[in-house]
Design a protein around this motif. Structure first.
Motif, PDB file in Angstrom:
ATOM      1  N   LEU A  61       1.140  -1.171  -0.283  1.00 44.91           N
ATOM      2  CA  LEU A  61      -0.239   0.082   0.102  1.00 44.91           C
ATOM      3  C   LEU A  61       1.041   1.174  -0.119  1.00 44.91           C
ATOM      4  O   LEU A  61       2.245   1.229   0.277  1.00 44.91           O
ATOM      5  CB  LEU A  61      -0.417   0.028   1.399  1.00 44.91           C
ATOM      6  N   TYR A  69      -5.002   1.382   7.211  1.00 46.72           N
ATOM      7  CA  TYR A  69      -4.715   0.246   7.119  1.00 46.72           C
ATOM      8  C   TYR A  69      -4.412  -0.067   8.801  1.00 46.72           C
ATOM      9  O   TYR A  69      -5.273  -1.134   9.282  1.00 46.72           O
ATOM     10  CB  TYR A  69      -3.499  -0.261   6.167  1.00 46.72           C
ATOM     11  N   CYS A 117      -1.752  -3.681  -6.861  1.00 46.27           N
ATOM     12  CA  CYS A 117      -0.422  -4.372  -6.337  1.00 46.27           C
ATOM     13  C   CYS A 117      -0.259  -5.340  -7.073  1.00 46.27           C
ATOM     14  O   CYS A 117       0.195  -5.173  -8.016  1.00 46.27           O
ATOM     15  CB  CYS A 117      -1.447  -5.485  -4.876  1.00 46.27           C
TER      16      CYS A 117
END
Length: 210
Positions: A61, A69, A117
């Protein structure tokens, strides 16, 4: 006086780009809504993972979203062993949407993060989930009629998957703790910590009777 660039500008821009991709997959221009759904997805998935896997996923991230998160994370209480029904209700509550909208919203975020990702990263995360929860995260919804016929068998399979996964995680933690690798930490201490972590994983899945 020499102008100094904003040291956080790049991190902020990257987070905004990830939010834009998420909003696009959700089919909305409402960035507050997109952020709320993304934050909910991150927190619920995070809490279903072991500490090691959660940290590994966090590395994917951008800096600002990594802070989102980790917000409120309690490593000593994970992984939480919840099913698709629990996920749906809590997702709806935290994202302030209807439970009927959860599969589509969760699936949209999954698609966005899969594009952002590293290849295969989300597949690895989803492999740690029971099949019914994987379906929910991939945008599948179960009708009431289908659920009535399949729920008992599906719940049993999910329970077995969870047990196997818990054992796999515990063995993996123990194996890493017993590895003969150069370290400033004594091998006995490392092994003891690994044993404690493996025990915690198993207890999280099968809490002792009170």
């Amino acid at each position: 006086m020499t102008h100094q660039p904003d040291p956080l500008a790049s991190a902020h821009q990257t987070a905004q780009e990830w939010l834009s991709v998420t909003a696009h997959h959700l089919g909305t221009d409402d960035r507050h809504y997109a952020y709320r759904v993304l934050r909910t997805w991150l927190h619920l998935v995070r809490d279903r993972l072991t500490v090691d896997t959660a940290v590994h996923f966090a590395a994917q991230l951008p800096e600002f979203l990594r802070g989102v998160y980790y917000d409120g994370w309690t490593p000593s209480k994970v992984p939480l062993r919840y099913d698709a029904a629990w996920f749906t209700n809590l997702f709806a509550d935290q994202a302030a949407i209807s439970p009927d909208d959860v599969p589509a919203a969760a699936g949209a975020v999954s698609a966005a993060l899969n594009a952002l990702c590293s290849p295969g990263q989300l597949d690895h995360v989803f492999a740690l989930m029971p099949a019914s929860l994987r379906g929910e995260l991939e945008g599948e919804s179960v009708t009431a009629e289908t659920s009535a016929h399949t729920a008992p068998g599906r719940a049993h399979i999910d329970s077995l998957e969870d047990k196997v996964q818990a054992l796999t995680e515990a063995v993996s933690v123990l194996a890493r703790g017993l590895e003969q690798i150069p370290s400033s930490e004594p091998a006995a201490d490392r092994a003891a910590k690994a044993a404690q972590e493996a025990h915690r994983i198993l207890i999280a899945h099968n809490p002792p009777a009170t």
